[in-house]
Design an enzyme around this catalytic site. Sequence first.
Site, mmCIF file in Angstrom:
data_model
loop_
_atom_site.group_PDB
_atom_site.id
_atom_site.type_symbol
_atom_site.label_atom_id
_atom_site.label_comp_id
_atom_site.label_asym_id
_atom_site.label_seq_id
_atom_site.Cartn_x
_atom_site.Cartn_y
_atom_site.Cartn_z
ATOM 1 N N ASP A 62 -12.309 -21.409 21.401
ATOM 2 C CA ASP A 62 -11.729 -22.031 20.437
ATOM 3 C C ASP A 62 -10.409 -22.931 20.799
ATOM 4 O OD1 ASP A 62 -10.336 -22.721 18.014
ATOM 5 O OD2 ASP A 62 -10.367 -21.109 16.926
ATOM 6 N N LYS B 82 -8.121 -30.394 14.616
ATOM 7 C CA LYS B 82 -6.795 -30.813 14.640
ATOM 8 C C LYS B 82 -6.398 -32.211 15.237
ATOM 9 C CE LYS B 82 -4.483 -26.393 13.711
ATOM 10 N NZ LYS B 82 -5.009 -25.154 14.096
ATOM 11 N N PHE C 50 -6.188 -16.278 16.091
ATOM 12 C CA PHE C 50 -6.073 -17.102 15.035
ATOM 13 C C PHE C 50 -7.343 -18.172 15.129
ATOM 14 C CE2 PHE C 50 -5.467 -20.594 12.244
ATOM 15 C CZ PHE C 50 -4.907 -19.794 11.049
HETATM 16 C C1 LIG Z 1 -5.489 -24.273 13.301
HETATM 17 C C2 LIG Z 1 -6.493 -23.417 13.985
HETATM 18 C C3 LIG Z 1 -7.629 -22.893 13.452
HETATM 19 C C4 LIG Z 1 -8.099 -23.411 12.161
HETATM 20 O O1 LIG Z 1 -8.210 -24.696 11.713
HETATM 21 P P1 LIG Z 1 -7.916 -25.122 10.334
HETATM 22 O O2 LIG Z 1 -8.071 -26.943 10.373
HETATM 23 O O3 LIG Z 1 -6.393 -24.816 9.565
HETATM 24 O O4 LIG Z 1 -9.157 -24.613 9.410
HETATM 25 C C5 LIG Z 1 -8.766 -22.393 14.215
HETATM 26 N N1 LIG Z 1 -8.526 -21.970 15.555
HETATM 27 C C6 LIG Z 1 -7.533 -22.454 15.955
HETATM 28 C C7 LIG Z 1 -7.208 -21.754 17.460
HETATM 29 C C8 LIG Z 1 -6.395 -22.855 15.405
HETATM 30 O O5 LIG Z 1 -5.235 -23.086 16.030
#
Ligand SMILES: *Cc1c(COP(=O)(O)O)cnc(C)c1O
Length: 403
Positions: free
Chosen positions: A230, A259, A145
């Site tokens: 990521d 986040k 994701f």
């Molecule tokens: C939440 C998330 C994203 C995307 O972040 P948004 O602020 O919702 O665009 C990308 N990578 C990971 C691992 C995530 O948990």
Amino acid sequence: MKPTTTENDELIELESRYSAHNYHPLDIVLTRGEGVWVFDVDGKRYMDCLAAYSAVNQGHNHPRIVRALHEQSQNLSLTSRAFRNDRFGPFCAKLAKLSGYDKVLMMNTGAEAVETAIKAARKWGYTVKGIPAERAEILVYDGNFHGRTTTIVGFSTDDPCREGFGPFAPGFRVLPYGDLEATRAAMSPNVAAILVEPIQGEGGVILPPQDFLPGLRALCDEHRALLICDEIQSGLGRTGAIFAHRQAGIRADAVTIGKALSGGVYPVSAFLADDAVMDVFQPGQHGSTYGGNPIACAVAEAALDVLQDENLYERSLDLGGWFQGELRKLESPHVKEIRGAGLWIGVELHDEAGGARKFCEALMRRGILCKETHTHTIRFAPPLIIDREDLAWALTEIAAVLA
Ligand SMILES: *Cc1c(COP(=O)(O)O)cnc(C)c1O
């Protein structure tokens, strides 16, 4: 379902009528948050065990972060990057030093940070590594994701995420998560980067085999490709460290964060890399109107300070280890596996349990909010400021629901 008031029902009705149905939230309407607690419109209190997918690691409405927002918003909110602002340089310096990377590139959302990583990797591939034009490849993993933009969903393996949204951008190759041999076989002179979550959050809190991340590091060194982690959900304390991949004893060439970078107060994300990668960007080649705005810098600075000053890394490790141990002692007929790192725990249920959602709804009735991932897994990821007493209370409720 719990009995709901007219106000609660009316608010849900408005949402359902006027908002796109792109989410399937639990049927409560929240109006206030404080620390690990959130309150619904009926005044009922819930422990937040999702923490907005780890954006709220510092707890809801952390006074220091809210104060930073409040003060900065009264001074200067947005200049765009056409002009400089006095919060930007100091914040970039702080984040670079703290993370151990030469430079930062600030964006707003996680998906934008990942898009930035993809652009940087490709440009680095062409201009530094010498990949022939238009041939750069980025290796990614199934169950990933990385966000919701069209480029990113193009390499998702979650069908509802991508079906009907093509045609998708080429240049990505999806490999089995945790499979070092498959990755070795996929390495080629055209591979610019490997993009990987050190632990897959949305995938269901999936930890790769221990040799996976060090193995990727070695493959990237051998084939001169970038290792990009990521860390948007795994980073900034969730697993008990600034970056989860550091716990595997390696250093990525570049990192995406978001986040918890703003403690849930404001959208802030960043791409971190050393000069050899970051210097591929020239003026005009990438940017965002709000990226690096003064409020974002002030808020993120406070959010980073809170992580450090309140020892939230250690807290996640200590309490997470304890909580996982206690969960493993529960004798539940429904539990298939418990996985986790720090205060980031996936409880996977047997298929016969009938899916995790009904357990999340039962927990909600008992005052605990969490969210199922991938049908059969309940994820527990409370704010890292939580104390042992509150966690112990949550455990008794979880035990009752899983009995
Ligand atoms: C939440 C998330 C994203 C995307 O972040 P948004 O602020 O919702 O665009 C990308 N990578 C990971 C691992 C995530 O948990």
